[in-house]
Structures are given as C-alpha cells and as structure tokens.
Design a protein around this motif. Structure first.
Motif, PDB file in Angstrom:
ATOM      1  N   TYR A 123      27.308  49.835  48.197  1.00  0.00           N
ATOM      2  CA  TYR A 123      26.563  50.972  48.756  1.00  0.00           C
ATOM      3  C   TYR A 123      27.208  51.507  50.040  1.00  0.00           C
ATOM      4  O   TYR A 123      27.120  52.705  50.324  1.00  0.00           O
ATOM      5  N   ILE A 146      20.957  57.113  44.513  1.00  0.00           N
ATOM      6  CA  ILE A 146      21.696  56.073  45.244  1.00  0.00           C
ATOM      7  C   ILE A 146      20.814  55.498  46.360  1.00  0.00           C
ATOM      8  O   ILE A 146      20.716  54.278  46.533  1.00  0.00           O
ATOM      9  N   GLU A 147      20.137  56.397  47.096  1.00  0.00           N
ATOM     10  CA  GLU A 147      19.258  55.944  48.188  1.00  0.00           C
ATOM     11  C   GLU A 147      18.145  55.049  47.652  1.00  0.00           C
ATOM     12  O   GLU A 147      17.807  54.024  48.245  1.00  0.00           O
ATOM     13  N   GLN A 148      17.580  55.429  46.507  1.00  0.00           N
ATOM     14  CA  GLN A 148      16.477  54.651  45.948  1.00  0.00           C
ATOM     15  C   GLN A 148      16.941  53.252  45.531  1.00  0.00           C
ATOM     16  O   GLN A 148      16.305  52.255  45.871  1.00  0.00           O
ATOM     17  N   PRO A 151      22.581  61.638  45.318  1.00  0.00           N
ATOM     18  CA  PRO A 151      22.205  61.004  46.588  1.00  0.00           C
ATOM     19  C   PRO A 151      20.824  60.354  46.551  1.00  0.00           C
ATOM     20  O   PRO A 151      20.665  59.218  47.013  1.00  0.00           O
ATOM     21  N   GLN A 152      19.840  61.036  45.963  1.00  0.00           N
ATOM     22  CA  GLN A 152      18.467  60.500  45.956  1.00  0.00           C
ATOM     23  C   GLN A 152      18.392  59.209  45.129  1.00  0.00           C
ATOM     24  O   GLN A 152      17.666  58.276  45.494  1.00  0.00           O
ATOM     25  N   GLU A 201      28.675  55.741  50.700  1.00  0.00           N
ATOM     26  CA  GLU A 201      28.174  56.712  51.678  1.00  0.00           C
ATOM     27  C   GLU A 201      29.045  57.957  51.773  1.00  0.00           C
ATOM     28  O   GLU A 201      28.548  59.069  51.910  1.00  0.00           O
ATOM     29  N   ARG A 259      19.547  51.675  46.565  1.00  0.00           N
ATOM     30  CA  ARG A 259      19.967  50.936  47.752  1.00  0.00           C
ATOM     31  C   ARG A 259      18.743  50.367  48.453  1.00  0.00           C
ATOM     32  O   ARG A 259      18.736  49.210  48.882  1.00  0.00           O
ATOM     33  N   GLY A 260      17.682  51.173  48.557  1.00  0.00           N
ATOM     34  CA  GLY A 260      16.434  50.731  49.197  1.00  0.00           C
ATOM     35  C   GLY A 260      15.829  49.536  48.484  1.00  0.00           C
ATOM     36  O   GLY A 260      15.189  48.676  49.099  1.00  0.00           O
ATOM     37  N   LEU A 307      28.469  60.811  48.939  1.00  0.00           N
ATOM     38  CA  LEU A 307      27.159  61.407  48.675  1.00  0.00           C
ATOM     39  C   LEU A 307      27.217  62.911  48.435  1.00  0.00           C
ATOM     40  O   LEU A 307      26.337  63.482  47.805  1.00  0.00           O
TER      41      LEU A 307
END
Ligand SMILES: [Mn+2]
Length: 415
Positions: free
Chosen positions: A370, A355-357, A352-353, A374, A359-360, A377
């Motif tokens: 992305y 993927i979030e990075q 998750p971390q 979701e 995506r950001g 995750l």
C-alpha cells in the motif's frame, strides 16, 4: 433478428415443432404507417423474403396459443425482457404476470444458447465487418486524443463514424475517459490534459446488426510515460497469455485466472505486490487492480444473449458463479468450443477509493504494497480488448489489426 431476420417491432412468431410449421404474426400496414413511415413492404412480402410462407394477423396469435394449451401441448417461451411483452405472454398463456418468469422454458433457453454460441461463417463475416469500422474508430480516437480537446469531441466523431459506415448506431454507448479507473465511465466532459491515459472502449454494428467491442488505451498527446508503459505492458502480457491459453475445452474461468496470474507475477516484479503468486490469485488479492471479468460472448448482442440470463449463457451446472470479489463479475466461465466468439479484455486500474478501503481494513496487506501504491492513486486505468474466435486448436483475434503495442499506439496517435 437471429431466427427471423426481420428487424421490426410488434411481431411474434410461433414454431410448431410437431407440425413442422413456422408462422409470423403481425398487423397489416395502416394509413398512419404510410403517412408517418412511408411506403413499406407488407408482412407477407417480408415473410417471403426470409423463406417463411405462413403469416397471420396479431389477433390470431392468441387463438393458436390457446388451442395448443387446450390440446395439452407444451408451450415454450423465452424470457420477455420488456414489461409489455411479459403482459402479452401472461395474457396468451392465461397466467398471472408474476408467473411468467417461473414458467419460462429452460429447455428452450438452453437450446437457443447452444445454437447461438457457435457462430456460422456468415455471422463471423458480420462481426469482421463490424471490426473494420471499429478499427477506424480506434485509430481516429488515437489521432484525436490531443491536449485541449474535450472527450466528447472524440466520442461524437467516432460514434458518427460507426453510423456513417453501417447505417446502424453503435451497439453500446462508447466509454471514452481520462478516468479509466471508473470501468463504465460515460461522463465525457473532461478536457484532456497532456500526459493522461484515455480508455476508449467502443463498438460498431455490422449492416445485419452484429456487434464488435474493442478497447484501446491511448496516451493523450501521443507518448506514454515510462510508468504508463510499465503498467500497459503488464496488461498486454495478460492478454497475450490469455490468448495463448485459449482452445476448445478450457473453461474461460481458467483463462481469467491465467491473466490474473500474469498480473500478480508482474506486479511482484514491479514491487507493487509481494509473496506467493498462486496465493494472490486464489485469494483474489489481484482483484484490487482487476475487479472485472476477462470477457464475454459476442454476437448479435454485445453481451451476447444476456437477455436469456447471464448465468445460463456463461455458466454450466458444474461451473457455478464464484462469489469472490472481482471474479464474481465474470460473465463467461464455461468451457470454450470451436467458433465461440468472445472478448478478451484484461485491465489494470488504480481506484483510489477502493485502495483506501482495502488499506483501512488491512486487507491482503502481506501481499499488497500500500505504501508504494500511494504514488499511483492518480494513474487512472488501462484496458485492452479484442474480439476472438475460438478455432479447432486455439484462438484467433478477429478483424483488422488495431494498433496495440506501445510503439504502434504512439505511431497511430501521430497519424
Ligand atoms: Mn467488452
């Protein structure tokens, strides 16, 4: 262990290439040894057992090395991997401890790697013996992966099984986790809930210390959900493609790319990735889901010979380590040769971390969906690993069959 076959600390050995002699250096047993460790064979007895007729006391080592250096003869040594060995080599060769690393012999390192990379029949038999134990560990883990148990109960049982069968501790700490997205997860305090996937990456040692290293992914409670099945089948296909491509001459780096290609292509079918598959491989977009290398050499060490330097073992002057994310962790890239033994361990993880990075940063947002990710995750991860011998024409999985298809794993979970 490899060259002398004596598994004891505080020994040294010298091969005098010009005189064609080999000498083992060690100390006689003391009264303390007798009291604390019991009666033991003497060093000369042990040396006779391995066919070496010259042994000497530890104090004579410095005399031999000093004489060679004074006689202007080159002295080659391997990289010491313990601080006290570095200090000892420094003293023997009259150099500053900080000079030991740069004076380590590349010629010697490469000769040892050339020899140890190719496994003899006797070594293959040892790895097979370790795999027999390893198979029992995996099927035991499958039976024990039931809701309401702690992960550590499984770890304790299967590591005990390894010791009970070979008298040797496992070659590395077992990874058993319902959070398989963390690649080397050694936290084993989770209570296993039904419906989670548990990754079991474990090994055993043969009586002579050769390692096995396998991974299975187990549905807690014994049934894969349809979504888990989908991802699991992709990892299985990645491994099948890799195994089919392996043969003498092919760089293992290319085999890694073949697995990455399969991931990218199947993820496109699942709607998790878009666009050109080759581009997903070349840019490293796939590494979001597969951020480690496809495998490593296996032998007396689980990451065989890593104390000689991972790049010396896995790379050549022509094939250098790639700096791109994911493939930069590939331990083995060089061309395969007959009787290499390597692990083939593709995986897919939803971290998750990470993927979030990405995506950001909008990283590869034209290739990675992305939005669709979701709902993945909390998926965890899947890894499948076998130990493989390179043959004269292809590759063969070593050891007894360990349940691997969806149906075989589910059936093994039911005992
Ligand atoms: Mn491995």
């Amino acid at each position: 262990m490899y060259f002398w076959g004596i598994d004891l600390p505080n020994l040294a050995a010298v091969i005098d290439v010009e005189a064609d002699t080999e000498t083992v250096f060690g100390d006689d047993l003391s009264l303390d040894d007798l009291i604390w460790s019991g009666p033991q064979p003497s060093l000369p007895e042990r040396c006779r057992g391995i066919g070496v007729d010259r042994c000497a006391s530890s104090s004579q080592l410095i005399t031999v090395v000093t004489a060679a250096i004074k006689g202007q003869r080159p002295v080659h040594f391997l990289p010491p991997y313990r601080t006290d060995h570095t200090m000892q080599v420094a003293e023997l060769c009259s150099m500053d401890p900080s000079a030991v690393a740069v004076n380590t012999s590349t010629t010697f390192i490469r000769s040892v790697i050339r020899q140890r990379s190719v496994k003899s029949e006797a070594e293959l038999a040892q790895i097979e013996a370790a795999l027999v134990i390893n198979a029992a560990m995996q099927t035991t883990a499958m039976r024990m992966a039931t809701p309401g148990r702690y992960e550590r109960e499984v770890v304790g049982t299967i590591e005990g099984l390894a010791y009970g069968r070979s008298g040797r501790k496992p070659p590395f700490s077992t990874i058993f986790s319902i959070h398989g997205q963390t690649l080397h997860n050694h936290f084993h305090e989770n209570l296993m809930p039904a419906g989670r996937l548990a990754i079991c990456d474990c090994g055993a040692e043969s009586p002579m210390g050769y390692a096995s290293d396998t991974t299975r992914t187990i549905p807690v409670g014994g049934r894969f959900t349809s979504r888990q099945k989908e991802i699991y089948e992709v990892v299985l296909a990645m491994q099948a493609d890799a195994l089919a491509a392996m043969k003498p001459g092919i760089p293992f780096k290319d085999v890694h790319q073949i697995a990455a290609q399969r991931l990218s292509s199947d993820f496109k079918d699942l709607g998790l990735m878009h666009g050109n598959v080759d581009r997903a491989v070349q840019t490293g977009a796939y590494a979001l889901f597969f951020p480690h290398g496809l495998g490593h050499m296996l032998g007396l060490d689980v990451h065989d010979m890593e104390c000689l330097g991972e790049d010396e073992v896995g790379y050549t002057d022509d094939i250098r380590r790639d700096s791109r994310f994911g493939v930069n962790r590939l331990r083995l890239a060089k061309p395969l040769a007959p009787d290499f033994v390597v692990t083939v361990e593709p995986g897919i993880y939803f971290i998750p971390q990470l993927i979030e990075q990405w995506r950001g940063e909008n990283r590869f947002c034209d290739m990675i969906d992305y939005g669709k990710l979701e709902s993945y995750l909390d998926f965890g991860g899947v890894r499948i690993e076998d130990d493989v011998r390179v043959t004269s024409t292809g590759a063969a999985v070593l050891g007894p069959v360990i349940p691997k298809t969806v149906a075989a794993v589910e059936s093994s979970c039911r005992g």
